[in-house]
Design an enzyme around this catalytic site. Sequence first.
Site, mmCIF file in Angstrom:
data_model
loop_
_atom_site.group_PDB
_atom_site.id
_atom_site.type_symbol
_atom_site.label_atom_id
_atom_site.label_comp_id
_atom_site.label_asym_id
_atom_site.label_seq_id
_atom_site.Cartn_x
_atom_site.Cartn_y
_atom_site.Cartn_z
ATOM 1 N N ASP A 164 16.237 -35.588 9.206
ATOM 2 C CA ASP A 164 17.264 -34.616 8.850
ATOM 3 C C ASP A 164 18.119 -34.362 10.084
ATOM 4 O O ASP A 164 17.651 -33.763 11.061
ATOM 5 C CB ASP A 164 16.593 -33.325 8.359
ATOM 6 C CG ASP A 164 17.583 -32.298 7.821
ATOM 7 O OD1 ASP A 164 18.771 -32.364 8.202
ATOM 8 O OD2 ASP A 164 17.163 -31.422 7.039
ATOM 9 N N HIS A 165 19.370 -34.816 10.025
ATOM 10 C CA HIS A 165 20.232 -34.741 11.213
ATOM 11 C C HIS A 165 20.640 -33.302 11.547
ATOM 12 O O HIS A 165 21.157 -33.049 12.641
ATOM 13 C CB HIS A 165 21.481 -35.599 10.991
ATOM 14 C CG HIS A 165 22.081 -36.119 12.264
ATOM 15 N ND1 HIS A 165 21.578 -35.832 13.513
ATOM 16 C CD2 HIS A 165 23.144 -36.928 12.485
ATOM 17 C CE1 HIS A 165 22.304 -36.407 14.436
ATOM 18 N NE2 HIS A 165 23.266 -37.089 13.850
ATOM 19 N N ARG A 166 20.411 -32.355 10.639
ATOM 20 C CA ARG A 166 20.677 -30.949 10.967
ATOM 21 C C ARG A 166 19.661 -30.424 11.974
ATOM 22 O O ARG A 166 19.931 -29.460 12.693
ATOM 23 C CB ARG A 166 20.622 -30.096 9.699
ATOM 24 C CG ARG A 166 21.664 -30.421 8.655
ATOM 25 C CD ARG A 166 21.422 -29.654 7.377
ATOM 26 N NE ARG A 166 20.112 -29.981 6.798
ATOM 27 C CZ ARG A 166 19.612 -29.394 5.721
ATOM 28 N NH1 ARG A 166 20.289 -28.431 5.120
ATOM 29 N NH2 ARG A 166 18.431 -29.748 5.257
ATOM 30 N N ILE A 215 17.306 -32.802 13.812
ATOM 31 C CA ILE A 215 16.920 -33.815 14.793
ATOM 32 C C ILE A 215 18.131 -34.648 15.194
ATOM 33 O O ILE A 215 18.876 -35.127 14.338
ATOM 34 C CB ILE A 215 15.822 -34.720 14.213
ATOM 35 C CG1 ILE A 215 14.568 -33.896 13.899
ATOM 36 C CG2 ILE A 215 15.492 -35.861 15.159
ATOM 37 C CD1 ILE A 215 13.570 -34.612 13.037
#
Length: 451
Positions: free
Chosen positions: A423-425, A427
């Site tokens: 999850d780029h939010r 990591i």
Amino acid sequence: MATIELKVPDIGDFKDVEVIELLVRPGDLIKPEQSLLTVESDKASMEIPSSTAGRLVELKVKVGDKVNQGSLMAVIEPIDATATGSVGETASAPAVQPQAPVPTSPPAAIASPAAPVQSLEANAATSRVAPVPMEPGDGDQHVVKAHASPSVRKFARELGVDLSRVRGTGPKLRITQEDVRGYVKDLVTGAAGSVAGPSAAAGDAGAGLGLLPWPKVDFAKFGPIELKPLPRIRRISAANLHRNWVMIPHVTNHDEADVTDLEAFRVALNEERAKAGVKLTMLAFIIKACVNALQRFPEFNASLEGDSLVLKQYWHIGFAADTPNGLMVPVIRDADRKGLSEIATESAELARLARDGKLSPAQMQGGTFSISSLGGIGGTGFTPIVNAPEVAILGVSRTAMRPSWNGAAFVPRLMLPLSLSYDHRVIDGAAAARFNAHLVQLLGDYRRVML
């Protein structure tokens, strides 16, 4: 009575910001610091408040206008608070009669606000998908009574959600991030319409997300067909996967681990322990290595709750089990406290229960990180979908013997492809690369797991 001109206050270094929403209309009674309109630049959204109390006489801007500090935005008439009661109470305005709201026509897939809906997660709830009444303002301008903070509006725009379709549950029906999440969840699980499951998620719900309608084709006119209902487990997992893919910004980091020595060690151990009846699988080694990596990089063993990150002090590892009815994810609890033999035995038993359809809900709950292994089938890499509310998942493909340069010559080495979706939010790419690199080190020299 004299009127007061309200101008855009200091909004920092922003220039020519666009008005994206009008939060009041002429005739409303305004409280001090009550938001009048929302503006948005390429970097942020913000609500512009009134500096004084009074009755709104006229809005000098409309949606789409560009404003700067000092731009005239409204004209307000001061009022006697003792004569009219509490400022902000619309009912206390004798000159303005409330108008009947003009409801918008909801899409066919959206249920009536008062109609109960059934969730695929076995609990009945009132749908958060509901048309919000729109009231006419001056001319052709309309004020959408959808109250939300700039951060929530940005979150909704990222998901392509029309806030006028979301029912707010916050104070004074203010829309929260959870309302937006619930709205999307209702759409992708089919709770917003009369049809639940993947067909609703793929088709009817698309209109609510601003997508083109799902194509409807009479396949029978092109040749023979067979209709095969999806098993219940596949219907539920399809809806969950769709929700996770829509709501989580996925990125996948790919790497390879040299498991030549580890595989030789595993084979030797199984030969030694053949009489014990416990077969050590590569999955058991990977699970133990993942626990070590999660302890070193705790943000991967977490969940996102609003603006906070829940860092978990336990390590429950889920693994995807292929069953005749679809994919299931049993969970090995407290994997940090278990040895390889115990993990191998438990994972084999859980996989058997999954195939037999006897896996209990408790055995699939509480996971903090998941592993999806296709090693027994094939592939050189794939993009696994994060299993919410987790923030990362590891995909494992089939090992293959490949030539590797050791500084003097090419030698055959057994390579294991790893695909880490996250999850780029939560990591960043650099953190994901470090996590995978650490995992590669552990699998390349398993003695590091003890460090």
